[in-house]
Design an enzyme around this catalytic site. Structure first.
Site, PDB file in Angstrom:
ATOM      1  N   GLY A   1      38.626  36.139  36.355  1.00  0.00           N
ATOM      2  CA  GLY A   1      38.458  35.551  35.033  1.00  0.00           C
ATOM      3  C   GLY A   1      37.702  36.454  34.070  1.00  0.00           C
ATOM      4  CB  THR A   2      34.599  38.450  34.451  1.00  0.00           C
ATOM      5  OG1 THR A   2      33.777  37.324  34.761  1.00  0.00           O
ATOM      6  CG2 THR A   2      33.803  39.438  33.619  1.00  0.00           C
TER       7      THR A   2
ATOM      8  CD  GLN B   1      35.489  25.152  35.976  1.00  0.00           C
ATOM      9  OE1 GLN B   1      35.859  24.618  37.024  1.00  0.00           O
ATOM     10  NE2 GLN B   1      34.685  26.207  35.968  1.00  0.00           N
TER      11      GLN B   1
ATOM     12  CG  HIS C   1      36.742  32.272  42.329  1.00  0.00           C
ATOM     13  ND1 HIS C   1      35.580  31.546  42.292  1.00  0.00           N
ATOM     14  CD2 HIS C   1      36.750  33.033  41.209  1.00  0.00           C
ATOM     15  CE1 HIS C   1      34.896  31.883  41.191  1.00  0.00           C
ATOM     16  NE2 HIS C   1      35.588  32.774  40.524  1.00  0.00           N
TER      17      HIS C   1
ATOM     18  CG  ASN D   1      31.883  27.014  32.179  1.00  0.00           C
ATOM     19  OD1 ASN D   1      31.927  26.878  30.957  1.00  0.00           O
ATOM     20  ND2 ASN D   1      30.992  27.776  32.769  1.00  0.00           N
TER      21      ASN D   1
ATOM     22  CB  CYS E   1      28.195  33.320  35.609  1.00  0.00           C
ATOM     23  SG  CYS E   1      29.728  33.154  36.505  1.00  0.00           S
TER      24      CYS E   1
ATOM     25  CB  THR F   1      45.897  50.234  44.361  1.00  0.00           C
ATOM     26  OG1 THR F   1      46.002  51.658  44.268  1.00  0.00           O
ATOM     27  CG2 THR F   1      46.738  49.744  45.534  1.00  0.00           C
TER      28      THR F   1
END
Lengths: 381, 385
Positions: free
Chosen positions: B71-72, B179, B201, B151, B325, B237
């Site tokens: 997400g970041t 979220q 996640h 969130n 966070c 990659t």
């Protein structure tokens, strides 16, 4: 199946996958969460970082976990340029860097930075004199790939580091993605400020890497957000993959120390010895100062793609050049930089080994390889 | 005792079926998708299949999806990429005060580069006003970034309405749906956004992988340079097992979505009912009617959140004060501050309880009792008098 494309990526060790699975199941909480489960994840993250630091012989706070080699190189190069632009706008690198570095430098050029690209000799090596000559008052970064990903050529990183020792305002970044575990490098001895490594090149999971950042260097972060990784790299930590990556570091370094490097050298020596006299073949990888796991060679008259596919059909996997640019048909820029003709560069293949390969595989490879080029040669004629 | 995990907005346990989908990729199809041999081609097929699954889920075409590390990265890539690509058209950006830090700090970074950023206020339910948005909109507005669902408090924003107000302007519209994605069915065509960030996640997928939806025709400046992956839009990659795991999680989350959502509503209601029955003094921060089903943010007058969190943690209930966070240090939540003012007691006395796939009604019962008991320790003097 003979997998000789380990410079593109490696197969993760089974123990690495066990760690991944266990961590994914048992340490799923966010390490930034302050409850007990988060605390357990944070503890695992801390242990992983400490172990990685110990293996790299650096301090834990100097280990920044990233999403891989590309991010590491981008972060080191752009993070330095953006943080220290007030000191100077001159950057130095080489013609034979991985695209993750080269493209980053091109972007910086577009933003007004002045970049020197050092030329290389036939072996793909830069000269220390050139480095010395190119250094300026306003040079804020020198970035060099330790082991070239296509040729295996080793650059004189230690010597460059010594050169830069009395220039505290010039940071030294080394792209160690291809060399890590196979070609030992002491970060302190080489006076390295920033060093990129990647997990999937050493039998770890994809999507993991480390940027070693010497303590006290304030890089400008590329990813802003929650302030993870000491504020230098935001984003929820990919903890299962980090733990698995550190496991892969330990296992790979153990194999390297337990004769693994010598075995790699024996295998490439055997390849060289068996192929040296073949009239169609010439080695692009220099015999001295090159990594023990990479052999790049040109097969006269047979285009790389044709040979790679012919070997592929027989269960042998090698590559034409760097995987990251292998979709494009142009000859390798690295090989051209060494002075190879376009034709010879278009006829080059890279064999890259790992600690998991065996001499038996090398022998089988040699049989099939020789037959294949004989067959293809007949077809070509 | 076993911990009761009610912090799914921070991260979720990965679904065992997701890990099962990933392991064979690690073991057998471990190639680099950019390699031209068998292992490369097979790995390439896997990521393209995953891309199709994900695109179909959000009503996009596969070309419009780029894979990221989460997400970041998606937020940073969208904002910096859009701002830089459009700066010739203007340097004004609109966002809100309640965005995730991956958006807020990126906007602050862009301010340092000379961009002009408007941070919209929210009301006490955490919602922006469309009028305020209209007033903020300028001819030189090139980018609008407004999160889909918050969130910390779960409040949903009027995404569709914003998108229609932006028709015909120069502004690209980005939404951080990190979220919201999962329980909310999101169709990008339907909501009309140009850019959307997602991470795996948060919906029982693996960490370290996410994606960015980029509407066809939208050009962003590339932020991570190198190989030619992702049509040169994101070098590096591919994290093939992670991408496969994310696609599996997308499939799983969309199965019986409505049932799962109803389950979250039930868990949320049970928590509220139980706390009411126990006579606890609390108020809801956010908007139950117009909020994410799995997030409940509650204000408990008289409590101190740091002490409350550690007491609950000791008693086996994992909840949080706000976004994970910003945790570590328990700073007052920027979201609650935006809703109630900087000195508001809510910012110091509120908990975020977020439900997920493996929570049961029994767990919520137990957690509610523990929360009630812990909170009443603070509140009792007032109530017994």
């Amino acid at each position: 199946m003979i997998y000789f494309d380990n410079s593109a990526t490696t197969k993760p060790y089974p123990e690495v996958l066990d760690t991944y699975r266990t961590a994914a199941e048992q340490f799923f909480a966010n390490p930034s969460s302050i409850h007990k489960l988060g605390g357990r994840s944070e503890e695992l993250l801390k242990k992983s970082r400490e172990q990685a630091a110990q293996l790299l012989r650096v301090k834990p706070q100097e280990v920044i976990f990233t999403s891989g080699g590309t991010e590491g190189n981008n972060f080191a190069i752009k993070g330095t340029a953006f943080a220290f632009r007030h000191r100077g706008k001159h950057l130095m690198t080489t013609r034979v860097e991985h695209p993750a570095s080269l493209r980053a430098f091109e972007q910086l050029e577009a933003l007004g930075f002045d970049v020197t690209y050092l030329e290389v000799d036939r072996n793909g090596r830069i000269s220390l004199d050139d480095v010395k000559k190119a250094l300026r008052e306003d040079t804020i970064l020198v970035s060099v790939i330790h082991v070239n990903n296509e040729l295996g050529t080793i650059q004189p990183v230690k010597e460059i580091g010594q050169l830069l020792k009395d220039r505290p305002k010039t940071l030294f970044h080394v792209d160690h993605v291809q060399g890590f575990t196979k070609v030992p490098l002491d970060f302190h001895e080489a006076n390295i400020d920033l060093c990129t490594i990647s997990g999937h090149k050493i039998h770890g999971p994809k999507g993991t890497g480390i940027l070693y950042k010497r303590e006290g260097i304030m890089l400008s972060p590329l990813l802003a957000g929650g302030g993870q990784e000491f504020g230098f790299r935001s984003g929820t930590e990919n903890l299962p993959a980090i733990a698995a990556f550190v496991k892969a570091m330990r296992l790979s370094l153990e194999r390297a120390q337990n004769g693994g490097i010598a075995r790699l050298r024996n295998m490439t020596d055997r390849l060289r010895q068996a192929l040296a006299s073949h009239p169609l073949l010439s080695f692009n990888t220099p015999s001295g100062a090159s990594a023990p796991h990479i052999l790049n060679l040109t097969v006269k008259g047979i285009r790389s793609e044709v040979l790679v596919h012919a070997l592929d059909r027989q269960g042998i996997y090698v590559s034409t050049k760097s995987a990251c640019s292998s979709k494009t048909q142009e000859p390798s820029a690295v090989l051209l930089a060494t002075g190879l003709s376009e034709e010879d560069a278009s006829h080059a293949i890279r064999i890259s080994l790992s600690f998991e390969n065996t001499m038996d595989e090398v022998e089988s490879f040699l049989d099939i390889f020789m037959q294949t080029i004989d067959k293809l040669e007949t077809v070509m004629e | 005792m076993d911990h009761i995990y009610l912090d799914h907005a921070a991260t979720t346990p990965v679904d065992p079926a997701v890990v099962e989908a990933m392991l064979p990729v690690y073991r057998e199809i471990f190639g680099n998708p950019s390699s031209i041999h068998y292992f490369g081609r097979e790995a390439r097929k896997l990521i393209e299949d995953a891309r199709e699954v994900i695109a179909a889920e959000i009503g996009a075409t596969p070309k419009e999806i780029i894979f990221t590390s989460g997400g970041t990265e998606s937020d940073n890539a969208a904002l910096i990429g859009a701002a830089h690509a459009r700066q010739a058209l203007g340097r004004h950006i609109i966002t809100t005060k309640i965005e995730h830090h991956a958006v807020l700090h990126t906007c602050e970074h862009l301010e340092k580069e000379g961009f002009d950023v408007t941070y919209l206020d929210v009301d006490q339910k955490g919602r922006i006003s469309l009028d305020a948005f209209k007033n903020a909109l300028r001819p030189d507005t090139i980018l609008v970034s407004i999160m889909y669902g918050n969130n910390e408090v779960g409040t949903l924003q009027p995404i569709k309405e914003i998108a229609s107000l932006l028709k015909g302007t120069n502004a690209l519209f980005h939404t951080d749906a990190v979220q919201a994605f999962g329980l909310e069915a999101i169709n990008v065509r339907d909501i009309g956004v140009d850019l959307m960030s997602i991470t795996a996640h948060k919906f029982n997928g693996p960490k370290g992988v996410g994606f960015l939806y980029i509407r066809e025709g939208v050009l962003l400046e590339t932020y991570q340079h190198g190989g030619e992956q992702e049509r040169k839009r994101r070098a590096g990659t591919h994290n093939v097992p992670g991408i496969v795991g994310m696609a599996k999680a997308v499939k799983l989350v969309s199965e019986n979505r409505e049932e799962k959502k109803q389950m979250m509503y039930r868990l949320r209601q049970r928590m509220l009912d139980r706390l009411t029955e126990e006579g606890i003094d609390f108020a809801i921060n956010g908007d139950l009617e117009n909020g994410l089903a799995h997030i409940l943010n509650l204000y408990f007058p008289g409590t101190r959140v740091e002490a409350l969190l550690s007491a609950l943690d000791l008693a086996g209930v994992a909840v949080s004060s706000g976004s994970a966070c910003t945790a570590g240090s328990v700073e007052p939540s920027h979201v609650l501050t935006a809703m109630f003012g900087s000195d508001a007691p809510q910012a110091k006395s509120s908990l975020r309880i977020s439900f997920g796939l493996y929570n049961t009604e029994e767990q919520v019962e137990t957690a509610a009792r523990i929360i009630a008991k812990t909170v009443s320790g603070w509140q009792k003097p007032k109530h017994s008098g």
